[in-house]
Design a protein around this motif. Structure first.
Motif, PDB file in Angstrom:
ATOM      1  N   SER A  81       0.823  -1.202   0.000  1.00  0.00           N
ATOM      2  CA  SER A  81       0.000   0.000   0.000  1.00  0.00           C
ATOM      3  C   SER A  81       0.861   1.258   0.000  1.00  0.00           C
ATOM      4  N   LYS A  82       1.841   1.324   0.859  1.00  0.00           N
ATOM      5  CA  LYS A  82       2.724   2.490   0.935  1.00  0.00           C
ATOM      6  C   LYS A  82       3.469   2.689  -0.388  1.00  0.00           C
ATOM      7  N   THR A  83       3.942   1.599  -0.945  1.00  0.00           N
ATOM      8  CA  THR A  83       4.675   1.658  -2.209  1.00  0.00           C
ATOM      9  C   THR A  83       3.789   2.200  -3.325  1.00  0.00           C
ATOM     10  N   LEU A  84       2.577   1.694  -3.436  1.00  0.00           N
ATOM     11  CA  LEU A  84       1.662   2.123  -4.500  1.00  0.00           C
ATOM     12  C   LEU A  84       1.227   3.576  -4.331  1.00  0.00           C
ATOM     13  N   LEU A 113      11.809  11.634  -7.786  1.00  0.00           N
ATOM     14  CA  LEU A 113      12.041  11.196  -6.409  1.00  0.00           C
ATOM     15  C   LEU A 113      10.954  10.218  -5.943  1.00  0.00           C
ATOM     16  N   CYS A 114       9.711  10.522  -6.240  1.00  0.00           N
ATOM     17  CA  CYS A 114       8.634   9.633  -5.794  1.00  0.00           C
ATOM     18  C   CYS A 114       8.655   8.304  -6.545  1.00  0.00           C
ATOM     19  N   LEU A 115       8.856   8.344  -7.843  1.00  0.00           N
ATOM     20  CA  LEU A 115       8.907   7.086  -8.597  1.00  0.00           C
ATOM     21  C   LEU A 115      10.159   6.286  -8.228  1.00  0.00           C
ATOM     22  N   GLY A 116      11.273   6.977  -8.037  1.00  0.00           N
ATOM     23  CA  GLY A 116      12.485   6.294  -7.571  1.00  0.00           C
ATOM     24  C   GLY A 116      12.300   5.742  -6.171  1.00  0.00           C
ATOM     25  N   GLY A 117      11.638   6.506  -5.320  1.00  0.00           N
ATOM     26  CA  GLY A 117      11.348   6.046  -3.962  1.00  0.00           C
ATOM     27  C   GLY A 117      10.430   4.838  -3.962  1.00  0.00           C
ATOM     28  N   ALA A 118       9.423   4.853  -4.836  1.00  0.00           N
ATOM     29  CA  ALA A 118       8.520   3.704  -4.941  1.00  0.00           C
ATOM     30  C   ALA A 118       9.273   2.465  -5.424  1.00  0.00           C
ATOM     31  N   THR A 119      10.209   2.670  -6.327  1.00  0.00           N
ATOM     32  CA  THR A 119      11.024   1.549  -6.810  1.00  0.00           C
ATOM     33  C   THR A 119      11.863   0.969  -5.674  1.00  0.00           C
ATOM     34  N   ALA A 120      12.472   1.846  -4.886  1.00  0.00           N
ATOM     35  CA  ALA A 120      13.268   1.386  -3.743  1.00  0.00           C
ATOM     36  C   ALA A 120      12.395   0.644  -2.737  1.00  0.00           C
ATOM     37  N   LEU A 121      11.202   1.155  -2.489  1.00  0.00           N
ATOM     38  CA  LEU A 121      10.277   0.476  -1.569  1.00  0.00           C
ATOM     39  C   LEU A 121       9.878  -0.892  -2.108  1.00  0.00           C
ATOM     40  N   PHE A 122       9.579  -0.941  -3.393  1.00  0.00           N
ATOM     41  CA  PHE A 122       9.193  -2.209  -4.020  1.00  0.00           C
ATOM     42  C   PHE A 122      10.317  -3.243  -3.886  1.00  0.00           C
ATOM     43  N   GLN A 123      11.541  -2.804  -4.092  1.00  0.00           N
ATOM     44  CA  GLN A 123      12.686  -3.709  -3.997  1.00  0.00           C
ATOM     45  C   GLN A 123      12.910  -4.195  -2.570  1.00  0.00           C
ATOM     46  N   ALA A 124      12.436  -3.430  -1.587  1.00  0.00           N
ATOM     47  CA  ALA A 124      12.649  -3.785  -0.176  1.00  0.00           C
ATOM     48  C   ALA A 124      11.416  -4.405   0.476  1.00  0.00           C
ATOM     49  N   ILE A 125      10.373  -4.649  -0.281  1.00  0.00           N
ATOM     50  CA  ILE A 125       9.113  -5.157   0.295  1.00  0.00           C
ATOM     51  C   ILE A 125       9.324  -6.422   1.123  1.00  0.00           C
ATOM     52  N   GLY A 126      10.119  -7.325   0.653  1.00  0.00           N
ATOM     53  CA  GLY A 126      10.321  -8.593   1.357  1.00  0.00           C
ATOM     54  C   GLY A 126      11.450  -8.589   2.376  1.00  0.00           C
ATOM     55  N   GLU A 127      12.081  -7.447   2.547  1.00  0.00           N
ATOM     56  CA  GLU A 127      13.224  -7.356   3.459  1.00  0.00           C
ATOM     57  C   GLU A 127      12.769  -7.108   4.897  1.00  0.00           C
ATOM     58  N   ASP A 128      13.728  -7.091   5.815  1.00  0.00           N
ATOM     59  CA  ASP A 128      13.417  -6.814   7.225  1.00  0.00           C
ATOM     60  C   ASP A 128      12.971  -5.364   7.381  1.00  0.00           C
TER      61      ASP A 128
END
Length: 165
Positions: free
Chosen positions: A6-9, A79-94
């Motif tokens: 949700s946060k990523t989207l 920044l927002c699209l790059g930030g969303a990409t970073a969030l997406f890449q970290a979704i499964g992380e700690d």
């Protein structure tokens, strides 16, 4: 996982909004440029206004200010699209890794909030008294953007009590 998605989207949505605004400003340059001209020249404020000494009449400055606006909107989109990409890449992380991934998105959302609040509410709305114009008053759209961006900024940075974020 649902909160992270949700946060990523939502961050991506703000990035998409800014990207479409830039696209619109570039592809329908004159329509949006007229808005900038009217606000800066203060030619549609109340006739008895004693604040028109603030007006900027220079067409060159109008062009420069419009270009700066588009650059800032582009930075918000990146920044927002790059930030969303970073969030997406970290979704499964700690949680620590996911929280670190929020940085770029937080910068983008903060820039967006400041841009629409300071740029459109404070500078255009109050300094150039845009609120006095029946035809060229962009305060309501700016306020909608501020509300959406502010919500996403707060939501993104809320701690999750389930330790999911």
């Amino acid at each position: 996982m649902a909160v992270r998605i949700s946060k990523t989207l939502l961050v991506a949505s703000i990035g998409l909004l800014a990207a479409v605004i830039v696209l619109n400003n570039l592809t329908d340059y004159n329509a949006n440029f007229q808005y900038i001209q009217h606000v800066l020249t203060m030619d549609t404020v109340l006739p008895e206004s004693r604040l028109t000494w603030r007006a900027i009449a220079s067409p060159q400055l109008h062009q420069i200010i419009y270009a700066v606006i588009m650059v800032i909107e582009g930075a918000i989109a990146l920044l927002c699209l790059g930030g969303a990409t970073a969030l997406f890449q970290a979704i499964g992380e700690d949680g620590v890794t996911f929280n670190r991934a929020k940085t770029t998105a937080t910068y983008g959302l903060t820039l967006a909030f400041l841009f629409w609040f300071v740029g459109f509410m404070v500078v255009a709305g109050e300094w150039f008294t845009m609120w006095q114009s029946a035809d060229w008053n962009g305060q309501q759209p700016a306020f909608r953007f501020i509300g959406c961006v502010g919500f996403v900024l707060l939501y993104l940075n809320l701690p999750d009590h389930n330790l999911e974020t």
